[in-house]
Design an enzyme around this catalytic site. Sequence first.
Site, mmCIF file in Angstrom:
data_model
loop_
_atom_site.group_PDB
_atom_site.id
_atom_site.type_symbol
_atom_site.label_atom_id
_atom_site.label_comp_id
_atom_site.label_asym_id
_atom_site.label_seq_id
_atom_site.Cartn_x
_atom_site.Cartn_y
_atom_site.Cartn_z
ATOM 1 N N CYS A 107 -6.953 -20.098 15.731
ATOM 2 C CA CYS A 107 -7.297 -18.675 16.137
ATOM 3 C C CYS A 107 -6.290 -17.944 16.545
ATOM 4 C CB CYS A 107 -8.691 -18.488 16.989
ATOM 5 S SG CYS A 107 -9.151 -16.998 17.170
ATOM 6 N N HIS A 150 -16.533 -18.208 11.378
ATOM 7 C CA HIS A 150 -15.569 -18.116 12.508
ATOM 8 C C HIS A 150 -15.457 -16.585 12.566
ATOM 9 C CE1 HIS A 150 -11.572 -18.958 14.892
ATOM 10 N NE2 HIS A 150 -11.745 -17.619 14.563
ATOM 11 N N GLU A 151 -15.231 -15.717 11.641
ATOM 12 C CA GLU A 151 -14.997 -14.500 11.907
ATOM 13 C C GLU A 151 -16.547 -13.933 12.533
ATOM 14 O OE1 GLU A 151 -11.971 -13.210 12.050
ATOM 15 O OE2 GLU A 151 -11.203 -15.052 10.975
ATOM 16 N N HIS A 154 -16.881 -14.399 15.899
ATOM 17 C CA HIS A 154 -16.052 -13.513 16.852
ATOM 18 C C HIS A 154 -17.013 -12.060 17.060
ATOM 19 C CE1 HIS A 154 -12.081 -14.768 17.478
ATOM 20 N NE2 HIS A 154 -11.879 -15.057 16.061
HETATM 21 ZN ZN LIG Z 1 -10.586 -16.053 15.434
#
Ligand SMILES: [Zn+2]
Lengths: 177, 172
Positions: A107, A150-151, A154
């Site tokens: 990341c 993953h996004e 976030h």
């Molecule tokens: Zn990330």
Amino acid sequence: MNGLLPELPDGQVRAVLRAPAQALADPCSEVDPRDGSVVTLAADLLATQLLSPGCVGLAANQIGVSARVFSLDVTGHPKARTCHGRLVLVNPVVVTATRLERGREGCMSVPDLTGDVRRASRVTVTGLAPGTGDLITIQTDAFEARALQHEIDHLDGMLFLDRVAGAHALHARQVYL
Amino acid sequence: MTVLAVTVIGRDRPGIIAEATGVLGRLGGNLEDSTMTILRGHFAMVLVVSTDADMGAVEEALASMAEDGSLSVSVRAVPVEPTAQPAGPAYLLSVHGADRPGIVSTLTAVVAEAGGNITDLSTRLTGELYVLLAEVDLPAAADPDVLAQRLRDTAARLGVEVSLRPLDPDVL
Ligand SMILES: [Zn+2]
């Protein structure tokens, strides 16, 4: 028009926050995809992502904006199978997620570490296009599926550090090639 | 047959494992569990070895490794006990945030208070980011949701992020 992404203005490259920045831990708010500031944000995310080597995706809170928007492009990534090219999704939702697989991910906001994370390798994700507000449905697999999750993590204020597979599943980032 | 725990700590260099296990092998030692890692450049290893040799002989044989002062070697007998099976499921505690004193002691105390036993732990400091990962066996009677909430309350006071998730084994 570039695939699923409407025409966007040229974006500005923004500074990427690093953990432990508070903005990375706070869930982001839904936004209106037709709002001018969201179109600017979409362009800035893409511009920032493009300039960052090895960066396949970027969430708005990584550049300090609390908005449910991310950019993604896994084109050419060796672990990608299905690939939708350059994407920006507003208010994204994971609709289905199946077939957990373990994989290593890094990341931009945690630049020194990578982690082994179990994620679905088949997903359906919906979201809205910046500018038009059109509904976009992405069905994908492999690395693009992992990157989408993953996004979206976030945007929920989570990092891959919250999802690693065990006490020894974190690794110092290796420089490959 | 005795079971010994051999601890080797000190400045890292190639060959430490080969030397220690070579000495133990020549004494008829049988390696059971072992772990080794590098912590901020320091070599750290614990070997559990079963052997017919007595502890004094093992200590004497390993003493040469510590001679130049770069390594410290210790040997102690460990009681042979059946390994306790965890009573309940395993969880992974993940903590990350700005480095400050007391993160590990404060949060592991919350785990201990709930009867949780930490079976594996690693921490990392990179830049300003501190990360703690701990695998926790919880007694069957413990409520993981209650523990997770207590951990979140404590983490909020420390200004760090915390999560407690079931640890699912990868069965391939
Ligand atoms: Zn990330």
